[in-house]
Design a protein around this motif. Sequence first.
Motif, mmCIF file in Angstrom:
data_model
loop_
_atom_site.group_PDB
_atom_site.id
_atom_site.type_symbol
_atom_site.label_atom_id
_atom_site.label_comp_id
_atom_site.label_asym_id
_atom_site.label_seq_id
_atom_site.Cartn_x
_atom_site.Cartn_y
_atom_site.Cartn_z
ATOM 1 N N VAL A 175 0.837 -1.203 0.000
ATOM 2 C CA VAL A 175 0.000 0.000 0.000
ATOM 3 C C VAL A 175 0.873 1.255 0.000
ATOM 4 O O VAL A 175 0.600 2.239 -0.705
ATOM 5 C CB VAL A 175 -0.961 -0.012 1.205
ATOM 6 N N ILE A 176 1.939 1.230 0.804
ATOM 7 C CA ILE A 176 2.859 2.385 0.828
ATOM 8 C C ILE A 176 3.478 2.595 -0.542
ATOM 9 O O ILE A 176 3.588 3.730 -1.028
ATOM 10 C CB ILE A 176 3.940 2.166 1.903
ATOM 11 N N SER A 177 3.877 1.515 -1.199
ATOM 12 C CA SER A 177 4.432 1.626 -2.541
ATOM 13 C C SER A 177 3.411 2.225 -3.504
ATOM 14 O O SER A 177 3.750 3.081 -4.336
ATOM 15 C CB SER A 177 4.873 0.249 -3.042
ATOM 16 N N ALA A 178 2.145 1.798 -3.386
ATOM 17 C CA ALA A 178 1.105 2.322 -4.271
ATOM 18 C C ALA A 178 0.866 3.807 -4.036
ATOM 19 O O ALA A 178 0.694 4.580 -4.978
ATOM 20 C CB ALA A 178 -0.186 1.535 -4.062
ATOM 21 N N VAL A 179 0.868 4.221 -2.760
ATOM 22 C CA VAL A 179 0.607 5.625 -2.468
ATOM 23 C C VAL A 179 1.780 6.504 -2.911
ATOM 24 O O VAL A 179 1.590 7.607 -3.434
ATOM 25 C CB VAL A 179 0.304 5.813 -0.967
ATOM 26 N N ILE A 180 3.013 6.016 -2.711
ATOM 27 C CA ILE A 180 4.170 6.774 -3.215
ATOM 28 C C ILE A 180 4.111 6.853 -4.732
ATOM 29 O O ILE A 180 4.505 7.857 -5.332
ATOM 30 C CB ILE A 180 5.485 6.114 -2.762
ATOM 31 N N LEU A 181 3.568 5.802 -5.352
ATOM 32 C CA LEU A 181 3.384 5.813 -6.802
ATOM 33 C C LEU A 181 2.441 6.937 -7.209
ATOM 34 O O LEU A 181 2.689 7.665 -8.181
ATOM 35 C CB LEU A 181 2.834 4.454 -7.247
ATOM 36 N N LEU A 182 1.348 7.102 -6.466
ATOM 37 C CA LEU A 182 0.419 8.202 -6.726
ATOM 38 C C LEU A 182 1.097 9.549 -6.519
ATOM 39 O O LEU A 182 0.909 10.491 -7.298
ATOM 40 C CB LEU A 182 -0.805 8.088 -5.813
ATOM 41 N N GLU A 183 1.911 9.649 -5.455
ATOM 42 C CA GLU A 183 2.604 10.908 -5.196
ATOM 43 C C GLU A 183 3.625 11.194 -6.299
ATOM 44 O O GLU A 183 3.814 12.349 -6.705
ATOM 45 C CB GLU A 183 3.302 10.868 -3.838
ATOM 46 N N PHE A 184 4.265 10.144 -6.798
ATOM 47 C CA PHE A 184 5.195 10.319 -7.905
ATOM 48 C C PHE A 184 4.472 10.852 -9.141
ATOM 49 O O PHE A 184 4.957 11.765 -9.820
ATOM 50 C CB PHE A 184 5.877 8.986 -8.218
ATOM 51 N N ALA A 185 3.294 10.275 -9.425
ATOM 52 C CA ALA A 185 2.512 10.763 -10.560
ATOM 53 C C ALA A 185 2.086 12.210 -10.344
ATOM 54 O O ALA A 185 2.064 13.021 -11.271
ATOM 55 C CB ALA A 185 1.281 9.873 -10.768
ATOM 56 N N GLY A 186 1.749 12.549 -9.073
ATOM 57 C CA GLY A 186 1.383 13.935 -8.775
ATOM 58 C C GLY A 186 2.549 14.888 -8.940
ATOM 59 O O GLY A 186 2.387 16.025 -9.388
ATOM 60 N N SER A 187 3.764 14.422 -8.591
ATOM 61 C CA SER A 187 4.935 15.287 -8.730
ATOM 62 C C SER A 187 5.245 15.569 -10.191
ATOM 63 O O SER A 187 5.766 16.629 -10.533
ATOM 64 C CB SER A 187 6.149 14.643 -8.056
ATOM 65 N N VAL A 188 4.924 14.615 -11.073
ATOM 66 C CA VAL A 188 5.129 14.836 -12.503
ATOM 67 C C VAL A 188 4.237 15.961 -12.995
ATOM 68 O O VAL A 188 4.624 16.760 -13.855
ATOM 69 C CB VAL A 188 4.861 13.528 -13.288
#
Length: 390
Positions: A62-75
């Motif tokens: 879940v942490i990996s998935a949420v960081i994935l969302l944050e990574f997409a948001g940072s883009v």
Amino acid sequence: MWACIVLRAPHAVVSRSQRPLWLIVLAAAMANSLDLGQTGRLIDRWGWEGHGVDLVRNVCGVISAVILLEFAGSVTGSRALGRWLRAAAGSVVVAVVALDLASPPHDTHSVGDGGPPTPSTAYWLLVVVTHLAANWVCALVCLRHLGGTDSRRLRAALFLFSSGAVFASLFWLGALSELATGPSWPLSLKPYFLALHGLLTSAALTVPTAAAVRQAVTEARRGWRIWPLWRELMQACPNVPLSQPRSRLLEVFSPKRKRQLLLYRQVVEIHDAMLVLHDYATADVRATAQRWSETGSHGTDSTAAEVAYVLKGAREAKLTGEPPRRHGLPVTGPGGADLAEETAFLARVAEAYAAVPVPVSPSPAAGRTGGPHGTPDTDDTHGIHEGRLA
């Protein structure tokens, strides 16, 4: 995945932009490692509870998935979105732990094994939906920005990362299908989807390392190729090199910074030697060089072949005691915009230089423009070591 994490750890520590991607792969690697059969047997041997290990595994996922969302948001460049995602991450992790603790006593977490999902359907729905949302959003954002950059490295990383997100989505779609209808999804494919996800995200993480390795190999190959040419010219112009000739292996296989510095020095010293040797080039040698370069027997382009022939002829004239001429012919190539282009050209010159037939006969003494009383035979009258590429 762990090898890529260790390899990129120093860069993730100092680079804020690379850290989210590194953390994504780290959390995914921890989750996948806890899902391995070898890890399960080790846990059983040490007497740990499978329930706690499964909870840690899903929390890491879940942490990996949420960081994935944050990574997409940072883009997308939205800081507000990043704050909301971090808040959502904390809420999802708390909810996953709370749902696990609120469930009846259970051993391992499972879904689609023929019985009811454990610890509960709500628990798995939250985990699966979080992963699907994160991977879909990441894949869409990466594919959207794929055509908006001219960087080949960035395009490769975005493509690999989005492909990994697609395979992870397929894995979690299988879990959602099992949760809804039972073990109807082709279970034999699920491990491959997860493996491809790990492989592709790790490859995306190591794109900069792969590019650096490729550059180092290219520099080493070019340095290896121009070294014989550099040695020949330094023998003819001993006042040009800043230091004594160095070993070919040491030149090529030095650490990055030293290798680039040595390569730059070689290029500069070759051009300084060209400035010296142009006083020994003659029109006869140049005419012969033009004819030889058009034969195609040198294995490279005609410009590099002509420069190589004239260089060898001028070197031979200097070493056989020919005096310098007052009006020599320039011994240079077209030049390059940067060190990479210049070394590539000199590598072609070195290839042709090795193919030049010897001896290259200098022009006869009659008809020389200069003579014994012409320009002095010195190696330091043309701006030696001024660091200029031709």
